[in-house]
Enzyme design. Structure first.
Site, PDB file in Angstrom:
ATOM      1  CD  GLU A 204      -3.252  -0.774   1.973  1.00  0.00           C
ATOM      2  OE1 GLU A 204      -3.250   0.226   2.718  1.00  0.00           O
ATOM      3  OE2 GLU A 204      -4.225  -1.543   1.883  1.00  0.00           O
ATOM      4  CD  GLU A 392      -4.290  -5.533   3.572  1.00  0.00           C
ATOM      5  OE1 GLU A 392      -5.121  -4.677   3.950  1.00  0.00           O
ATOM      6  OE2 GLU A 392      -3.068  -5.421   3.767  1.00  0.00           O
TER       7      GLU A 392
HETATM    8  C1  PNW Z   1      -4.806  -1.434   5.075  1.00  0.00           C
HETATM    9  N1  PNW Z   1      -7.417   4.549   4.895  1.00  0.00           N
HETATM   10  O1  PNW Z   1      -4.707  -0.192   5.654  1.00  0.00           O
HETATM   11  C2  PNW Z   1      -3.559  -2.120   5.576  1.00  0.00           C
HETATM   12  O2  PNW Z   1      -2.812  -2.793   4.603  1.00  0.00           O
HETATM   13  C3  PNW Z   1      -3.786  -2.951   6.789  1.00  0.00           C
HETATM   14  O3  PNW Z   1      -2.615  -2.949   7.524  1.00  0.00           O
HETATM   15  C4  PNW Z   1      -4.990  -2.427   7.560  1.00  0.00           C
HETATM   16  O4  PNW Z   1      -5.157  -2.998   8.796  1.00  0.00           O
HETATM   17  C5  PNW Z   1      -6.199  -2.632   6.667  1.00  0.00           C
HETATM   18  O5  PNW Z   1      -6.015  -2.008   5.401  1.00  0.00           O
HETATM   19  C6  PNW Z   1      -7.493  -2.123   7.273  1.00  0.00           C
HETATM   20  O6  PNW Z   1      -7.406  -0.758   7.486  1.00  0.00           O
HETATM   21  C7  PNW Z   1      -5.429   0.944   5.431  1.00  0.00           C
HETATM   22  O7  PNW Z   1      -7.482   5.362   5.856  1.00  0.00           O
HETATM   23  C8  PNW Z   1      -5.484   1.875   6.449  1.00  0.00           C
HETATM   24  O8  PNW Z   1      -7.943   4.800   3.788  1.00  0.00           O
HETATM   25  C9  PNW Z   1      -6.134   3.080   6.284  1.00  0.00           C
HETATM   26  C10 PNW Z   1      -6.743   3.330   5.070  1.00  0.00           C
HETATM   27  C11 PNW Z   1      -6.696   2.395   4.044  1.00  0.00           C
HETATM   28  C12 PNW Z   1      -6.044   1.199   4.224  1.00  0.00           C
END
Ligand code: PNW
Length: 486
Positions: A204, A392
């Site tokens: 990401e 994911e």
């Molecule tokens: C992803 N947003 O994170 C990550 O790859 C994981 O570690 C995480 O736990 C999972 O998605 C769920 O959140 C994100 O704010 C964290 O848009 C924040 C965002 C998007 C993805």
């Protein structure tokens, strides 16, 4: 690895009526109540069902066996940065309980596990001398997975940058970090690729670079001015490309490499030709600094023009490294971006409905099951990608156990059922999605949201570290068994 069921025309599998939630009860219900799966609804034979976690979110043991500090240790220990001051010091204590967690996976029936390797365990200072004890944890984990018939898929960077690299040169703001990442990636590949056959470089870009170096809500908590920020984006994709080369140079032959990117998933507001084409154009432009340059080896004209004097500086050699050929593409998919065609120069607009939309507990997690169809479809169509994994997908809730101790997370089951139906629609259309890693195996440290937003199939009681399967775990287990949602 082929799922038995997918070989039959009409498969007799577990009935939906099996509403009991504890695993053993569901297993009993399966035996008692077979159901019919229509062949058109099956996932392809051998579809790889998996689950995912990341090091800092589950491991704990933050100072054990020579692990160095990461930017997430520093950030989470800074007052006000995470909900209730949560840190990953202990998290799910997976570092000590990994054997128990592998048994959770086995009970679910997953065939693959996506975990991440903590760079500061392996190189406590980011570069320089490796720490063999750090790598040993992953040796133990990988051996345990393989002994239980579960394929390891390792992510090399899931945001826990060694603090020393942030202190010297500003982390990903510096090209040194891209080069140090490649050395670390090559070292891990050299030592694990006899057993780990699949690696993801970086998880990401669209989250850790944007949220960490621009919005300041993730580590290292910066708000860089535009030119420095765009350069940071460039160094991140460069780090990915150099790591791909280092893995190929150091791993056993046949080791496979990809990435796990949370692309902006552009979905047509209405599924007609005009909006569908607009969503394809939007996919390239809205992912210009990351997936598009990785796939095409150049930044789009619109991205460079938009950045103007703040555009990143790069060489032709950089672009060549960044676009090093990949064996597969991983996409993390949670939410859709709705797109419509219009007469603007780029021919599309992202449609926002700010007042009314369904979402899960995390405010950013807006619901649109179609994202699991259009995401892979656009990647396959635009860049001719032949092998795609959903690295994911999942959702957050404020799960609370009921009086009987079970978490009846009907919201998560609804979310998964609908998303997976659209994934099956994709495979039925011939889109080459080969596997799916559900986020997450168990509740864990959800970054700035701490422990409040739970994403797990297993409920974790953080006082006792007890894991309990939720209703969604029973649901997922049945999906895997029947290789079908419905
Ligand atoms: C992803 N947003 O994170 C990550 O790859 C994981 O570690 C995480 O736990 C999972 O998605 C769920 O959140 C994100 O704010 C964290 O848009 C924040 C965002 C998007 C993805």
């Amino acid at each position: 690895m082929d799922n038995d069921i997918s070989r039959r025309t009409f498969a007799k599998v577990a009935g939906v009526a099996a509403l009991s939630t504890a695993m053993p009860t569901v297993a009993a219900a399966e035996a008692a109540e077979p159901a019919i799966v229509a062949p058109g609804r099956l996932f392809p034979r051998g579809f790889l069902w998996g689950s995912a976690t990341a090091a800092y979110q589950v491991e704990g043991a933050a100072t054990e066996d020579g692990r160095g500090p990461s930017i997430w240790d520093t950030f989470s220990h800074t007052p006000g940065k995470t909900v209730n001051g949560a840190t990953g010091d202990i998290a799910d204590d997976h570092y000590h309980r990994y054997k128990e967690d592998v048994q959770l996976m086995k009970a679910l029936g997953v065939k693959a596990y996506r975990f991440s390797i903590a760079w500061p365990r392996v190189f406590p200072q980011g570069s320089g001398a490796p720490n063999p004890k750090g790598l040993d944890f992953y040796n133990r984990l990988v051996d345990e997975l393989l002994a239980n018939g579960i394929k390891p898929f390792a992510t090399l960077y899931h945001w826990d940058l060694p603090q020393a690299l942030q202190d010297n040169g500003g982390g990903w703001e510096s090209r040194n970090t891209s080069e140090a990442f490649a050395r670390y990636a090559g070292y891990v590949a050299q030592h694990l690729s006899d057993r780990v056959r699949n690696f993801f470089t970086i998880n990401e870009f669209g989250a850790f670079v944007e949220l960490g170096y621009n919005n300041s809500i993730h580590a290292p908590g910066l708000r860089l001015p535009p030119a420095r920020f765009n350069q940071t984006r460039h160094h991140a994709v460069l780090g990915h490309g150099l790591a791909v080369q280092a893995i190929r140079a150091n791993a056993k032959p046949g080791t496979r490499v990809g990435l796990a990117e949370n692309m902006t998933i552009c979905c047509p507001v209405i599924e007609n030709e005009a909006h569908t084409k607009a969503a394809e154009r939007a996919t390239r432009e809205m992912n210009a600094p990351y997936m598009t340059v990785i796939q095409e080896g150049k930044y789009t004209d619109a991205y460079l023009a938009g950045a103007g004097a703040d555009a990143p500086r790069f060489t032709a050699a950089d672009l060549k490294s960044i676009s090093s050929p990949l064996d597969f593409v991983g996409i993390n998919i949670y939410t859709p971006t709705w797109v419509r065609a219009d007469d603007s120069p780029l021919g599309f607009t992202a449609v926002k409905n700010p007042n009314s939309y369904p979402h899960m507990l995390s405010s950013w997690l807006t619901i649109g099951p179609e994202a699991l169809y259009w995401g892979p479809r656009n990647v396959a169509k635009i860049w001719k990608v032949k092998e795609i994994y959903i690295t994911e997908n999942g959702c957050s809730s404020s799960d609370v156990p009921a009086a009987d101790g079970i978490v009846y997370d009907t919201d998560r089951v609804v979310y998964l059922r609908n998303y997976l139906s659209h994934l099956q629609r994709a495979t039925a259309d011939g889109i080459p999605v080969k596997g799916y890693f559900l986020w997450s195996l168990m509740d864990n440290f959800e970054w700035a949201d701490g422990y409040t937003n739970r994403f797990g199939l297993h409920y974790v009681d953080y006082e006792t570290q007890k894991r309990t399967p939720k209703l969604s775990a029973s649901f997922y287990r049945e999906v895997i068994t029947r290789n079908s949602v419905a």
